[in-house]
Design a protein around this motif. Structure first.
Motif, PDB file in Angstrom:
ATOM      1  N   ALA A   1       0.723  -1.207   0.101  1.00 34.47           N
ATOM      2  CA  ALA A   1      -0.117  -0.029   0.066  1.00 34.47           C
ATOM      3  C   ALA A   1       0.847   1.280  -0.033  1.00 34.47           C
ATOM      4  O   ALA A   1       0.600   2.213  -0.761  1.00 34.47           O
ATOM      5  CB  ALA A   1      -0.919   0.027   1.272  1.00 34.47           C
ATOM      6  N   VAL A   2       1.944   1.365   0.695  1.00 32.83           N
ATOM      7  CA  VAL A   2       2.784   2.291   0.847  1.00 32.83           C
ATOM      8  C   VAL A   2       3.581   2.585  -0.571  1.00 32.83           C
ATOM      9  O   VAL A   2       3.665   3.864  -1.029  1.00 32.83           O
ATOM     10  CB  VAL A   2       4.045   2.209   1.817  1.00 32.83           C
ATOM     11  CG1 VAL A   2       4.885   3.344   1.957  1.00 32.83           C
ATOM     12  CG2 VAL A   2       3.280   2.262   3.425  1.00 32.83           C
ATOM     13  N   ALA A   3       4.002   1.572  -1.384  1.00 30.93           N
ATOM     14  CA  ALA A   3       4.600   1.405  -2.660  1.00 30.93           C
ATOM     15  C   ALA A   3       3.563   2.271  -3.305  1.00 30.93           C
ATOM     16  O   ALA A   3       3.859   2.993  -4.338  1.00 30.93           O
ATOM     17  CB  ALA A   3       4.963   0.160  -2.917  1.00 30.93           C
ATOM     18  N   SER A   4       2.396   1.760  -3.359  1.00 30.75           N
ATOM     19  CA  SER A   4       1.327   2.271  -4.447  1.00 30.75           C
ATOM     20  C   SER A   4       1.154   3.914  -4.027  1.00 30.75           C
ATOM     21  O   SER A   4       0.832   4.436  -4.982  1.00 30.75           O
ATOM     22  CB  SER A   4      -0.005   1.592  -3.844  1.00 30.75           C
ATOM     23  OG  SER A   4      -1.242   2.173  -4.649  1.00 30.75           O
ATOM     24  N   PHE A   5       1.160   4.204  -2.726  1.00 34.31           N
ATOM     25  CA  PHE A   5       1.097   5.639  -2.383  1.00 34.31           C
ATOM     26  C   PHE A   5       2.279   6.312  -3.129  1.00 34.31           C
ATOM     27  O   PHE A   5       2.056   7.423  -3.610  1.00 34.31           O
ATOM     28  CB  PHE A   5       1.114   5.797  -0.851  1.00 34.31           C
ATOM     29  CG  PHE A   5       1.311   7.330  -0.265  1.00 34.31           C
ATOM     30  CD1 PHE A   5       0.402   8.266  -0.721  1.00 34.31           C
ATOM     31  CD2 PHE A   5       2.540   7.589   0.235  1.00 34.31           C
ATOM     32  CE1 PHE A   5       0.816   9.503  -0.355  1.00 34.31           C
ATOM     33  CE2 PHE A   5       2.855   8.898   0.655  1.00 34.31           C
ATOM     34  CZ  PHE A   5       2.026   9.580   0.362  1.00 34.31           C
ATOM     35  N   LEU A   6       3.371   5.911  -2.821  1.00 30.06           N
ATOM     36  CA  LEU A   6       4.505   6.683  -3.434  1.00 30.06           C
ATOM     37  C   LEU A   6       4.328   6.833  -4.982  1.00 30.06           C
ATOM     38  O   LEU A   6       4.793   7.714  -5.781  1.00 30.06           O
ATOM     39  CB  LEU A   6       5.934   6.090  -3.086  1.00 30.06           C
ATOM     40  CG  LEU A   6       6.136   5.833  -1.560  1.00 30.06           C
ATOM     41  CD1 LEU A   6       7.389   4.932  -1.098  1.00 30.06           C
ATOM     42  CD2 LEU A   6       6.451   7.456  -1.285  1.00 30.06           C
ATOM     43  N   HIS A   7       3.945   5.667  -5.600  1.00 33.51           N
ATOM     44  CA  HIS A   7       3.908   5.742  -7.083  1.00 33.51           C
ATOM     45  C   HIS A   7       2.796   6.595  -7.545  1.00 33.51           C
ATOM     46  O   HIS A   7       2.844   7.383  -8.433  1.00 33.51           O
ATOM     47  CB  HIS A   7       3.384   4.162  -7.614  1.00 33.51           C
ATOM     48  CG  HIS A   7       3.045   4.213  -8.892  1.00 33.51           C
ATOM     49  ND1 HIS A   7       4.123   4.363  -9.990  1.00 33.51           N
ATOM     50  CD2 HIS A   7       1.722   4.005  -9.748  1.00 33.51           C
ATOM     51  CE1 HIS A   7       3.363   4.225 -11.138  1.00 33.51           C
ATOM     52  NE2 HIS A   7       2.142   4.160 -10.971  1.00 33.51           N
ATOM     53  N   LEU A   8       1.549   6.556  -7.151  1.00 37.32           N
ATOM     54  CA  LEU A   8       0.705   7.472  -7.527  1.00 37.32           C
ATOM     55  C   LEU A   8       0.613   8.885  -7.137  1.00 37.32           C
ATOM     56  O   LEU A   8       0.417   9.749  -7.856  1.00 37.32           O
ATOM     57  CB  LEU A   8      -0.777   6.991  -6.346  1.00 37.32           C
ATOM     58  CG  LEU A   8      -1.272   5.605  -6.988  1.00 37.32           C
ATOM     59  CD1 LEU A   8      -2.413   5.069  -6.082  1.00 37.32           C
ATOM     60  CD2 LEU A   8      -2.065   5.941  -8.465  1.00 37.32           C
ATOM     61  N   THR A   9       1.417   9.111  -6.100  1.00 39.64           N
ATOM     62  CA  THR A   9       1.917  10.466  -5.884  1.00 39.64           C
ATOM     63  C   THR A   9       3.177  11.034  -6.344  1.00 39.64           C
ATOM     64  O   THR A   9       3.163  11.984  -7.125  1.00 39.64           O
ATOM     65  CB  THR A   9       1.774  10.808  -4.128  1.00 39.64           C
ATOM     66  OG1 THR A   9       0.480  10.225  -3.568  1.00 39.64           O
ATOM     67  CG2 THR A   9       2.032  12.175  -3.701  1.00 39.64           C
ATOM     68  N   HIS A  10       4.195  10.413  -5.734  1.00 35.64           N
ATOM     69  CA  HIS A  10       5.594  11.014  -6.135  1.00 35.64           C
ATOM     70  C   HIS A  10       6.055  10.624  -7.471  1.00 35.64           C
ATOM     71  O   HIS A  10       6.858  11.352  -8.048  1.00 35.64           O
ATOM     72  CB  HIS A  10       6.522  11.029  -4.806  1.00 35.64           C
ATOM     73  CG  HIS A  10       6.195  11.448  -3.656  1.00 35.64           C
ATOM     74  ND1 HIS A  10       5.544  12.657  -3.685  1.00 35.64           N
ATOM     75  CD2 HIS A  10       5.856  10.951  -2.233  1.00 35.64           C
ATOM     76  CE1 HIS A  10       5.187  12.984  -2.350  1.00 35.64           C
ATOM     77  NE2 HIS A  10       5.482  11.834  -1.610  1.00 35.64           N
TER      78      HIS A  10
END
Length: 650
Positions: A208-217
């Motif tokens: 989930a954290v990897a998804s957050f970093l991908h979708l945002t940063h």
């Protein structure tokens, strides 16, 4: 949230004291030509330090944005001495400007490009709105299994979709379920408790954290990567919350397969002890709760902060912001610019809560992390939700409270793009252009830049450490040290064990060498610390305060503590009269010693003063700025809301 009526009335009465000999930065003019052209090169650097040390406020982008207006406001900020911003999606954005949408990125790109053209700095904010980690609900939209999880105790084993039984005892089943936590959104109708509030993501889940970093940063980098490490100096992450806001009542943090992590981290099967998380009279409940809290914090550190920090390393940009807790020093090792926040009237002038309680530690939390982890800067997000009644004098007092504790990057909360309609009431006040004091803001901004430069460019002189835990900073000894002008840093046990060198002369870690370690409470004595400090004990450089801890020598009261400290490390600054309201910080730049002195009390203080640094000394006024040629260097004369800098050169 606010002072009681009597203390508020007293505060406003005492605020007028500043007018007698202290400007409180209200009527200070721009630096004089003589100051700017002084033959003293070091003083000239002090008068006009680099823009890197600017205030860098949250800028609430909270209405239908217009590129020309964005540029106009940035130019206005710069004209008032503010050379950086944190563009922050906030409540009031239209749905056509959804966080991370193409139109939103267009506006963000406008800000970054204008900042680059005007020699300004940008810190990207990572969420729409907060707490961080969900990309405004897009993480859960991409994969519903990435929604924040929780452990719920139930009488009956009935399961809903996407639920798993973790454990069952004679009375209850323990179910891995969705926490139903959310984050605050940026469109009307998406705030706390409203049906449109975006779902919180599972920040204990590495996927989930990897998804957050991908979708945002990854998106940020695609658009703005050319500015990373240049105009864009950092990314701000804001109080990540493992359950989300407004989560189910009575649940505990959890994630998929967390039981396996608990077993590995704690070294035993935790499931038979789950009842202790709900029942205070369960066998060994305090120990089991501490173990669980340590495991959750370790998982968050490993999965969220470490992964985030590594992404920033790979993209040549700093991670900044702050964790959820005011005492959360352990996770700050993953921040390139560690930070904390002073909001919701956590601190107020002339009150004990500025010296006692969890929030009283946050100034030293960030600055100690900077020193111990070898970072260049540390940040504080300040003044948020203090209300429109927030006064200029309160702002000045809080500013000095932070600066004298070593903060060197101030991020005022907030400057508002718009105060139209209900926008003006969203976590007020506007402490910038929409406030009555805006026309006198530049001297304040210049003052903050000068002291931030001292703290950021200077080498801190400090030889006392107070032992801390990853999520706990004690304050009993800290208050005594503050009130008797004995400066210190916090040092958490993990850093002591893993990064420090300990011998009979003290503790070497990061950029510091501590000659004395104070242990204020057994809560900070994690496994291994007693053995690690054996060399200190052999040379009388470890001291417990008030409470007996193992076989460590004890200072039963403040007088004994001060006596024992003086035997090992004499005071760096001594006042002829006892002055519990005086704070100081000592740094060295180019072989010059700078003593920043502030008065946190209600009354003017006049007393003789001596410092350990030897050489020719002179007082500098950081506000006007000026060299106070007529002021005797061994006399301290300082009003409330005022600071002075004593400069000693050999």
């Amino acid at each position: 949230m606010s002072m009681n009526r009597q203390s508020r009335r007293d505060f406003l009465k005492n605020a007028t004291v500043a007018a007698a000999g202290a400007s409180a930065l209200g009527a200070v003019q721009a630096p004089s030509a003589s100051a700017a052209n002084s033959p003293d090169a070091l003083f000239r650097r002090f008068v006009n330090p680099p823009r890197d040390y600017t205030l860098i406020p949250f800028w609430f982008l909270n209405d239908d944005l217009n590129e020309d207006e964005l540029r106009r406001q940035m130019d206005d900020f710069a004209a008032h001495g503010v050379y950086g911003v944190v563009p922050h999606a906030r409540m009031g954005l239209p749905e056509t400007l959804a966080f991370m949408s193409e139109p939103w990125l267009d506006m963000l790109q406008c800000c970054v490009e204008h900042a680059a053209a005007r020699d300004m700095r940008i810190i990207l904010y990572d969420e729409g709105m907060y707490p961080s980690g969900s990309c405004a609900g897009r993480v859960v939209a991409a994969n519903p299994r990435h929604a924040a999880r929780a452990l719920e105790r139930r009488k009956r084993p009935a399961l809903g979709p996407d639920e798993v039984i973790v454990h069952q005892d004679a009375d209850y089943v323990y179910v891995n379920t969705r926490s139903l936590g959310a984050i605050r959104g940026v469109h009307f109708g998406t705030d706390d408790g409203e049906p449109g509030a975006p779902p919180a993501a599972d920040i204990l889940n590495p996927e989930a954290v990897a998804s957050f970093l991908h979708l945002t940063h990854d998106r940020h980098y695609e658009r703005l990567g050319a500015h990373f490490g240049k105009t864009i100096i950092a990314i701000f992450t804001d109080e990540p919350n493992v359950l989300g806001r407004g989560h189910k009542r009575g649940v505990k943090p959890w994630t998929w397969d967390f039981e396996a992590f608990l077993d590995a981290f704690l070294g035993y099967d935790f499931r038979p002890y789950l009842a202790a998380l709900w029942e205070e009279d369960a066998p060994e409940a305090p120990r089991r709760r501490r173990d669980f809290a340590r495991a959750v914090n370790a998982r968050l550190e490993q999965v969220y902060y470490k992964q985030y920090s590594e992404w920033c390393d790979a993209h040549h940009i700093a991670l900044t912001g702050h964790p959820a807790g005011s005492m959360d020093i352990g996770v700050l090792k993953h921040f390139h610019i560690p930070g904390q926040d002073v909001v919701w009237r956590y601190l107020e002038p002339f009150q004990d809560k500025s010296l006692e309680g969890a929030h009283s530690t946050m100034g030293k939390c960030g600055s100690s992390a900077k020193i111990n982890y070898g970072r260049a800067r540390n940040l504080n997000e300040c003044f948020g939700a203090y209300g429109w009644e927030f006064t200029w004098e309160e702002m000045r007092w809080l500013t000095d409270w932070l600066l004298v504790r070593g903060v060197d990057m101030l991020s005022p909360h907030a400057f508002y793009y718009s105060i139209r309609g209900e926008r003006r009431n969203e976590r007020p006040p506007d402490v910038g252009p929409n406030n009555a004091w805006w026309n006198r803001y530049k001297p304040y901004a210049d003052y903050c830049r000068r002291i931030s430069w001292l703290n950021g460019a200077g080498t801190h002189v400090c030889d006392i450490a107070v032992l801390a835990a990853a999520t706990y900073l004690p304050w009993r000894a800290a208050r005594t040290l503050f009130e008797h002008q004995r400066d210190f840093n916090y040092l958490d046990g993990d850093t002591l064990l893993r990064q420090a060198t300990v011998d009979g002369e003290g503790i070497a870690v990061g950029g510091a060498h501590y000659k004395m370690l104070i242990i204020d409470g057994e809560e900070t004595m994690q496994d291994g610390v007693r053995d690690a400090i054996e060399p200190l004990m052999a040379t009388h450089r470890a001291l417990a305060y008030q409470d007996a801890i193992a076989d460590i020598p004890v200072a039963a009261d403040k007088d004994m503590l001060l006596k024992k400290l003086a035997e090992v490390t004499p005071p760096d600054l001594t006042l002829e009269q006892a002055c519990p309201d005086i704070r100081y910080r000592h740094v060295v730049i180019d072989d010059a010693h700078f003593y920043l002195i502030t008065n946190e009390g209600k009354h003017r203080i006049k007393t003789a003063m001596r410092v350990a640094a030897a050489g020719a000394a002179a007082w500098w006024d950081p506000e006007t700025p000026a060299i106070l040629a007529d002021a005797a260097p061994d006399d301290l004369d300082i009003a409330p809301y005022q600071s002075r800098v004593l400069v000693v050169r050999g």
